[in-house]
Write a protein that holds these residues in place. Sequence first.
Motif, mmCIF file in Angstrom:
data_model
loop_
_atom_site.group_PDB
_atom_site.id
_atom_site.type_symbol
_atom_site.label_atom_id
_atom_site.label_comp_id
_atom_site.label_asym_id
_atom_site.label_seq_id
_atom_site.Cartn_x
_atom_site.Cartn_y
_atom_site.Cartn_z
ATOM 1 N N ILE A 107 11.076 -8.627 -18.175
ATOM 2 C CA ILE A 107 11.880 -7.597 -17.485
ATOM 3 C C ILE A 107 12.001 -7.931 -15.993
ATOM 4 O O ILE A 107 13.056 -7.811 -15.392
ATOM 5 N N LYS A 108 10.905 -8.385 -15.398
ATOM 6 C CA LYS A 108 10.945 -8.693 -13.960
ATOM 7 C C LYS A 108 11.921 -9.839 -13.668
ATOM 8 O O LYS A 108 12.782 -9.737 -12.793
ATOM 9 N N TYR A 109 11.793 -10.939 -14.404
ATOM 10 C CA TYR A 109 12.700 -12.079 -14.150
ATOM 11 C C TYR A 109 14.146 -11.712 -14.464
ATOM 12 O O TYR A 109 15.065 -12.097 -13.744
ATOM 13 N N SER A 157 15.561 -8.790 -14.353
ATOM 14 C CA SER A 157 16.113 -7.876 -13.342
ATOM 15 C C SER A 157 16.575 -8.655 -12.124
ATOM 16 O O SER A 157 17.692 -8.466 -11.633
ATOM 17 N N ASN A 158 15.722 -9.535 -11.619
ATOM 18 C CA ASN A 158 16.107 -10.301 -10.429
ATOM 19 C C ASN A 158 17.266 -11.249 -10.726
ATOM 20 O O ASN A 158 18.165 -11.419 -9.906
ATOM 21 N N ALA A 159 17.244 -11.844 -11.907
ATOM 22 C CA ALA A 159 18.323 -12.777 -12.266
ATOM 23 C C ALA A 159 19.648 -12.020 -12.366
ATOM 24 O O ALA A 159 20.697 -12.512 -11.940
ATOM 25 N N TYR A 212 22.474 -14.864 -1.311
ATOM 26 C CA TYR A 212 21.177 -14.169 -1.308
ATOM 27 C C TYR A 212 20.071 -15.105 -0.801
ATOM 28 O O TYR A 212 20.120 -16.310 -0.993
ATOM 29 N N GLY A 213 19.093 -14.488 -0.112
ATOM 30 C CA GLY A 213 17.913 -15.226 0.325
ATOM 31 C C GLY A 213 16.684 -14.394 0.010
ATOM 32 O O GLY A 213 16.704 -13.578 -0.912
ATOM 33 N N GLY A 214 15.615 -14.597 0.786
ATOM 34 C CA GLY A 214 14.431 -13.776 0.607
ATOM 35 C C GLY A 214 13.357 -14.451 -0.215
ATOM 36 O O GLY A 214 13.525 -15.564 -0.713
ATOM 37 N N SER A 215 12.260 -13.702 -0.370
ATOM 38 C CA SER A 215 11.084 -14.296 -1.018
ATOM 39 C C SER A 215 11.180 -14.259 -2.535
ATOM 40 O O SER A 215 10.318 -14.803 -3.217
ATOM 41 N N CYS A 216 12.214 -13.608 -3.089
ATOM 42 C CA CYS A 216 12.214 -13.430 -4.551
ATOM 43 C C CYS A 216 13.390 -14.056 -5.287
ATOM 44 O O CYS A 216 13.174 -14.901 -6.166
ATOM 45 N N PHE A 217 14.627 -13.666 -4.971
ATOM 46 C CA PHE A 217 15.760 -14.135 -5.784
ATOM 47 C C PHE A 217 15.814 -15.669 -5.895
ATOM 48 O O PHE A 217 15.949 -16.193 -6.997
ATOM 49 N N GLU A 275 6.494 -5.592 -10.152
ATOM 50 C CA GLU A 275 6.854 -4.807 -8.975
ATOM 51 C C GLU A 275 8.348 -4.966 -8.686
ATOM 52 O O GLU A 275 8.871 -6.067 -8.734
ATOM 53 N N PHE A 276 9.004 -3.839 -8.371
ATOM 54 C CA PHE A 276 10.452 -3.892 -8.121
ATOM 55 C C PHE A 276 10.817 -3.481 -6.695
ATOM 56 O O PHE A 276 11.991 -3.274 -6.395
ATOM 57 N N LEU A 277 9.814 -3.334 -5.814
ATOM 58 C CA LEU A 277 10.134 -2.875 -4.457
ATOM 59 C C LEU A 277 11.007 -3.883 -3.724
ATOM 60 O O LEU A 277 10.983 -5.079 -4.013
ATOM 61 N N ARG A 278 11.791 -3.353 -2.779
ATOM 62 C CA ARG A 278 12.581 -4.220 -1.892
ATOM 63 C C ARG A 278 11.915 -4.237 -0.534
ATOM 64 O O ARG A 278 11.427 -3.198 -0.069
ATOM 65 N N GLU A 279 11.892 -5.374 0.104
ATOM 66 C CA GLU A 279 11.365 -5.429 1.458
ATOM 67 C C GLU A 279 12.261 -4.578 2.355
ATOM 68 O O GLU A 279 13.469 -4.520 2.166
ATOM 69 N N GLY A 280 11.631 -3.924 3.313
ATOM 70 C CA GLY A 280 12.408 -3.084 4.229
ATOM 71 C C GLY A 280 12.415 -1.629 3.785
ATOM 72 O O GLY A 280 12.592 -0.730 4.595
HETATM 73 O O1 LIG Z 1 25.122 -6.831 -2.378
HETATM 74 C C1 LIG Z 1 24.231 -7.574 -1.951
HETATM 75 C C2 LIG Z 1 22.867 -7.240 -1.998
HETATM 76 C C3 LIG Z 1 21.929 -8.148 -1.505
HETATM 77 N N1 LIG Z 1 22.329 -9.338 -0.971
HETATM 78 C C4 LIG Z 1 21.313 -10.304 -0.485
HETATM 79 O O2 LIG Z 1 20.345 -10.488 -1.503
HETATM 80 C C5 LIG Z 1 19.064 -10.778 -0.930
HETATM 81 C C6 LIG Z 1 17.984 -9.878 -1.511
HETATM 82 O O3 LIG Z 1 18.217 -8.546 -1.103
HETATM 83 P P1 LIG Z 1 17.360 -7.320 -1.676
HETATM 84 O O4 LIG Z 1 17.402 -7.339 -3.143
HETATM 85 O O5 LIG Z 1 17.799 -6.104 -0.999
HETATM 86 O O6 LIG Z 1 15.908 -7.694 -1.098
HETATM 87 P P2 LIG Z 1 14.495 -8.118 -1.682
HETATM 88 O O7 LIG Z 1 13.502 -7.444 -0.817
HETATM 89 O O8 LIG Z 1 14.462 -9.591 -1.831
HETATM 90 O O9 LIG Z 1 14.366 -7.423 -3.141
HETATM 91 C C7 LIG Z 1 14.665 -8.093 -4.362
HETATM 92 O O10 LIG Z 1 13.586 -8.904 -4.770
HETATM 93 C C8 LIG Z 1 12.342 -8.181 -4.950
HETATM 94 C C9 LIG Z 1 11.275 -9.203 -5.283
HETATM 95 O O11 LIG Z 1 11.231 -9.556 -6.622
HETATM 96 C C10 LIG Z 1 12.531 -7.142 -6.044
HETATM 97 O O12 LIG Z 1 11.311 -6.439 -6.246
HETATM 98 C C11 LIG Z 1 13.661 -6.191 -5.665
HETATM 99 O O13 LIG Z 1 13.877 -5.258 -6.721
HETATM 100 C C12 LIG Z 1 14.924 -7.012 -5.412
HETATM 101 O O14 LIG Z 1 15.982 -6.157 -4.977
HETATM 102 C C13 LIG Z 1 19.253 -10.632 0.588
HETATM 103 O O15 LIG Z 1 19.452 -11.910 1.157
HETATM 104 C C14 LIG Z 1 20.525 -9.802 0.720
HETATM 105 O O16 LIG Z 1 21.215 -10.062 1.918
HETATM 106 C C15 LIG Z 1 23.687 -9.664 -0.915
HETATM 107 O O17 LIG Z 1 24.054 -10.752 -0.438
HETATM 108 N N2 LIG Z 1 24.601 -8.766 -1.410
#
Ligand SMILES: O=c1ccn([C@@H]2O[C@H](COP(=O)(O)OP(=O)(O)O[C@H]3O[C@H](CO)[C@@H](O)[C@H](O)[C@H]3O)[C@@H](O)[C@H]2O)c(=O)[nH]1
Length: 449
Positions: A203-205, A207-209, A256-261, A151-156
């Motif tokens: 491909i998934k890893y 892409s995120n990396a 970067y933060g979030g549940s994935c990166f 899955e490649f969706l972004r939250e939001g």
């Molecule tokens: O130029 C940028 C873009 C993003 N961010 C930060 O990076 C993080 C992740 O952002 P974003 O990628 O928009 O959100 P996610 O919802 O975590 O989505 C990522 O992680 C998902 C889970 O694997 C993938 O499916 C998506 O393709 C991938 O974009 C956030 O903290 C953003 O603030 C930056 O600091 N600079």
Amino acid sequence: MKIAVIGTGYVGLVTGVCLAEVGHHVTCIDINEEKVEKLRKGIPPIYEKGLDVLMIDNIDRNRLKFTTVHKEGLSDAEVVYIAVGTPQSADGSADLTYIYQAAKDIGEHVNRDVLVVTKSTVPLGTNFQVKEIVEDHVKGPFKVEVASNPEFLREGSAVYDTFNGDRIVIGTETEEAAAILEKINEPFDIPVLKTSITSAEMIKYASNAFLATKISFINEIASLSEKVGADISDVAKGVGQDHRIGSQFLNAGIGYGGSCFPKDTQALVRISEEVEHDFKLLKSVIDVNARQKTTLFEKAKKRFGTLKGMRVALLGLAFKPETDDMREAASIEMANALTAEGAEVIAYDPIAMENAKKVLPESVQYAENIENAIKDATVVFILTDWKEIKEKALLFSSLFMKKPIIFDGRNCYSQEETEKVQVEYYSVGRSAVNERAIHDSNKQLAASF
Ligand SMILES: O=c1ccn([C@@H]2O[C@H](COP(=O)(O)OP(=O)(O)O[C@H]3O[C@H](CO)[C@@H](O)[C@H](O)[C@H]3O)[C@@H](O)[C@H]2O)c(=O)[nH]1
Ligand SMILES: NC(=O)c1ccc[n+]([C@@H]2O[C@H](COP(=O)([O-])OP(=O)(O)OC[C@H]3O[C@@H](n4cnc5c(N)ncnc54)[C@H](O)[C@@H]3O)[C@@H](O)[C@H]2O)c1
């Protein structure tokens, strides 16, 4: 098609709802009773634009059901999606406990030939393990096929992304399994890439990396720009105008933060180690991100000497705008550092405050709007670039703060606008604005705490 989706988090729920929207009959299964109770009433437990309308619509059309009983959803399903969490283990690897349990659940309850599709992000080889577990538990001569469909969706923007993705990756062992998934996804009209299971998992890893690498790279250039007097906004624009590089993911900030990166980059380092590959580049990306998270706080320390006793407004708590997700949000580290320093923290986020209360230090106070957060504050930190914050924080700081000082972790404003309203302004990868004009008086102010 009769489809079951295991897990109703960001991925499972959006997948289930969107598959129902294009005409499939979907049963979503989750072990969390409270969540399922809400879902049945048409209330999404997460904040995701457009999801509630589609959910209610498809429940009404009888194409979408929710249950906590695995048998109910699985016994009749032709295709089962796994969308459970794969959180980070203590050693950085992906914790596959939920995946293995879901595979066991499928094996125990399916009552026909089944295609098991993994949407969760899983290390290489996991799909084969899933197949083995399902086969070990099936109670009849049923054929079990597996597919990796990352899955490649972004939250939001999860719903939008599901209908407008760049590609759908389908990794299978057989042409038949790929054909079933192609048929399911046909209505989305998105290009399909068919690969082996292992390549799809990679491909998934990858892409995120790669996206994380872009962010850490631009953050390194931002640090350098500050030192040599370049402006990262202009630099990123100029770099991104090269189509081979592209302008996206070149926003410098507090990392970067979030549940994935964070978890997926760590997991890929562990995957590499298992095959004795030293993934130096990715380790640096992770290190740069860790350092980046502290830069704004360090700047403030340098500016004030100490933040002890100061009232600090934190604007934006979610890991990015348009979500209520607090996983690996920059606000957590910042609130912890400020609290440890002895600052009084007052926080505001348009959507994520309820979730924030569960993870930020107890002493953090919450304001109901931007104005209340900043009006008695000595300094403002911007951590999430919500539209509302971008529109109001600068103006309100200049209007309501005695000596407005902003530390902006998302570069929300141009140097010119901040100069115009006489706000002392520190951002990422750009020189400070109005620093000298009021520097000394603020030093005295800090000394009085
Ligand atoms: O130029 C940028 C873009 C993003 N961010 C930060 O990076 C993080 C992740 O952002 P974003 O990628 O928009 O959100 P996610 O919802 O975590 O989505 C990522 O992680 C998902 C889970 O694997 C993938 O499916 C998506 O393709 C991938 O974009 C956030 O903290 C953003 O603030 C930056 O600091 N600079
Ligand atoms: N969140 C994202 O933006 C995103 C995007 C792409 C890929 N992914 C990947 O997708 C997967 C899911 O992520 P998420 O953020 O949706 O997770 P999440 O933690 O929000 O949701 C997982 C859900 O699965 C449920 N669950 C766990 N075990 C179960 C079982 N045996 N039966 C039924 N339900 C069960 C949990 O109760 C929970 O509701 C992860 O591997 C993640 O890396 C996430």
